[in-house]
Design a protein around this motif. Structure first.
Motif, PDB file in Angstrom:
ATOM      1  N   GLU A  37      -3.262  -8.922   3.352  1.00 32.92           N
ATOM      2  CA  GLU A  37      -2.504  -7.896   2.644  1.00 32.92           C
ATOM      3  C   GLU A  37      -1.602  -8.573   1.615  1.00 32.92           C
ATOM      4  O   GLU A  37      -0.893  -9.520   1.920  1.00 32.92           O
ATOM      5  CB  GLU A  37      -1.650  -7.080   3.608  1.00 32.92           C
TER       6      GLU A  37
ATOM      7  N   ILE B  75       1.294  -7.917  -1.464  1.00 37.36           N
ATOM      8  CA  ILE B  75       2.269  -6.983  -2.037  1.00 37.36           C
ATOM      9  C   ILE B  75       2.774  -7.564  -3.356  1.00 37.36           C
ATOM     10  O   ILE B  75       3.296  -8.679  -3.391  1.00 37.36           O
ATOM     11  CB  ILE B  75       3.445  -6.739  -1.077  1.00 37.36           C
TER      12      ILE B  75
ATOM     13  N   THR C 203      -6.734  -0.921  -2.880  1.00 34.76           N
ATOM     14  CA  THR C 203      -5.285  -0.732  -2.941  1.00 34.76           C
ATOM     15  C   THR C 203      -4.893   0.333  -1.935  1.00 34.76           C
ATOM     16  O   THR C 203      -5.365   1.467  -2.002  1.00 34.76           O
ATOM     17  CB  THR C 203      -4.849  -0.297  -4.356  1.00 34.76           C
ATOM     18  N   ASN C 204      -4.049  -0.022  -1.000  1.00 34.24           N
ATOM     19  CA  ASN C 204      -3.619   0.902   0.045  1.00 34.24           C
ATOM     20  C   ASN C 204      -2.464   1.793  -0.405  1.00 34.24           C
ATOM     21  O   ASN C 204      -2.304   2.906   0.088  1.00 34.24           O
ATOM     22  CB  ASN C 204      -3.204   0.122   1.290  1.00 34.24           C
ATOM     23  N   ASP C 205      -1.666   1.269  -1.340  1.00 36.39           N
ATOM     24  CA  ASP C 205      -0.500   2.032  -1.773  1.00 36.39           C
ATOM     25  C   ASP C 205      -0.098   1.575  -3.168  1.00 36.39           C
ATOM     26  O   ASP C 205      -0.167   0.383  -3.491  1.00 36.39           O
ATOM     27  CB  ASP C 205       0.664   1.827  -0.793  1.00 36.39           C
TER      28      ASP C 205
ATOM     29  N   VAL D  68       0.312  -2.408  -2.766  1.00 35.76           N
ATOM     30  CA  VAL D  68      -0.030  -3.020  -1.484  1.00 35.76           C
ATOM     31  C   VAL D  68      -1.546  -2.985  -1.385  1.00 35.76           C
ATOM     32  O   VAL D  68      -2.145  -1.903  -1.341  1.00 35.76           O
ATOM     33  CB  VAL D  68       0.611  -2.277  -0.297  1.00 35.76           C
ATOM     34  N   SER D  69      -2.168  -4.159  -1.385  1.00 38.54           N
ATOM     35  CA  SER D  69      -3.625  -4.229  -1.462  1.00 38.54           C
ATOM     36  C   SER D  69      -4.191  -5.190  -0.437  1.00 38.54           C
ATOM     37  O   SER D  69      -3.483  -6.056   0.092  1.00 38.54           O
ATOM     38  CB  SER D  69      -4.065  -4.671  -2.862  1.00 38.54           C
ATOM     39  N   ASP D  70      -5.486  -5.046  -0.170  1.00 37.91           N
ATOM     40  CA  ASP D  70      -6.214  -5.953   0.709  1.00 37.91           C
ATOM     41  C   ASP D  70      -7.218  -6.739  -0.120  1.00 37.91           C
ATOM     42  O   ASP D  70      -7.985  -6.151  -0.902  1.00 37.91           O
ATOM     43  CB  ASP D  70      -6.958  -5.185   1.802  1.00 37.91           C
TER      44      ASP D  70
END
Length: 206
Positions: A180, A182, A134-136, A156-158
């Motif tokens: 990515e 969302i 998870t980036n954010d 926001v994940s990869d």
């Protein structure tokens, strides 16, 4: 991650959720004020598979409605638990782990997931999901009403997501491509209960 998800990893992730969610049990039992100025997110869950914890410090943030009722509420701790839950739910969905989903999601979301899993089974398809990270994770909405708190979190994940047929042919996705994703997920908790278990009650892609 595929349908035969490593059970040790699932146990570890469930333990992480229990750890963070236990911290959130310190919420007070005071009756809250409804957040009339905060619109409730769309309740329609989606199948879209949706990292730094972020809380804006400016003026009137969504979580102010929660803080007014309980100044001890810790947004960072909540987000840590939400991120852990997010990953576990995605992996449970991919591996058709209904029992794990029942512990973490509400009836409406569970129904959507169960029907999607049943459809996959009927088509003899397998969803292989690799969760990169998870980036954010950011709170975008919050309200309290009639003793229930709801908090919407935008993730926001990869991930790498591939659906394969019974013959191992690729139906959709690309095993070599990180995408990515969302998603906005809404978690709810009965703050009048001694056991304040946060449940996923709605998902919204995008």
């Amino acid at each position: 991650m595929n349908e035969t998800t490593d059970p040790n990893n699932q146990i570890l992730l469930m333990a992480i959720i229990a750890f963070y969610w236990a911290f959130l049990g310190s919420w007070s039992k005071r009756q809250s004020r409804p957040g009339d100025d905060k619109a409730k997110p769309d309740d329609a869950p989606t199948e879209r598979l949706a990292g730094s914890n972020e809380i804006t410090s400016s003026g009137d943030t969504p979580l102010e409605v929660i803080r007014k009722s309980d100044p001890s509420f810790d947004p960072a701790t909540f987000l840590a638990g939400a991120k852990a839950a997010y990953e576990v739910v995605l992996l449970a969905y991919a591996s058709a782990d209904i029992q794990t989903l029942k512990r973490l999601v509400g009836p409406e979301v569970l129904d959507i997931f169960e029907r999607a899993i049943a459809g996959r089974r009927d088509r003899a398809e397998m969803l292989q999901l690799t969760f990169i990270g998870t980036n954010d994770a950011k709170v975008v909405d919050a309200l309290e009403e009639n003793g229930t708190a709801e908090i919407a979190v935008r993730f926001v994940s990869d991930v790498v997501s591939v659906t394969r047929s019974a013959n191992n042919d690729i139906v959709s996705g690309d095993p070599q491509q990180i995408i990515e994703v969302i998603d906005t997920w809404t978690f709810a908790c009965d703050i009048q209960s001694r056991k304040r278990n946060w449940m996923l009650i709605a998902t919204d892609g995008g």
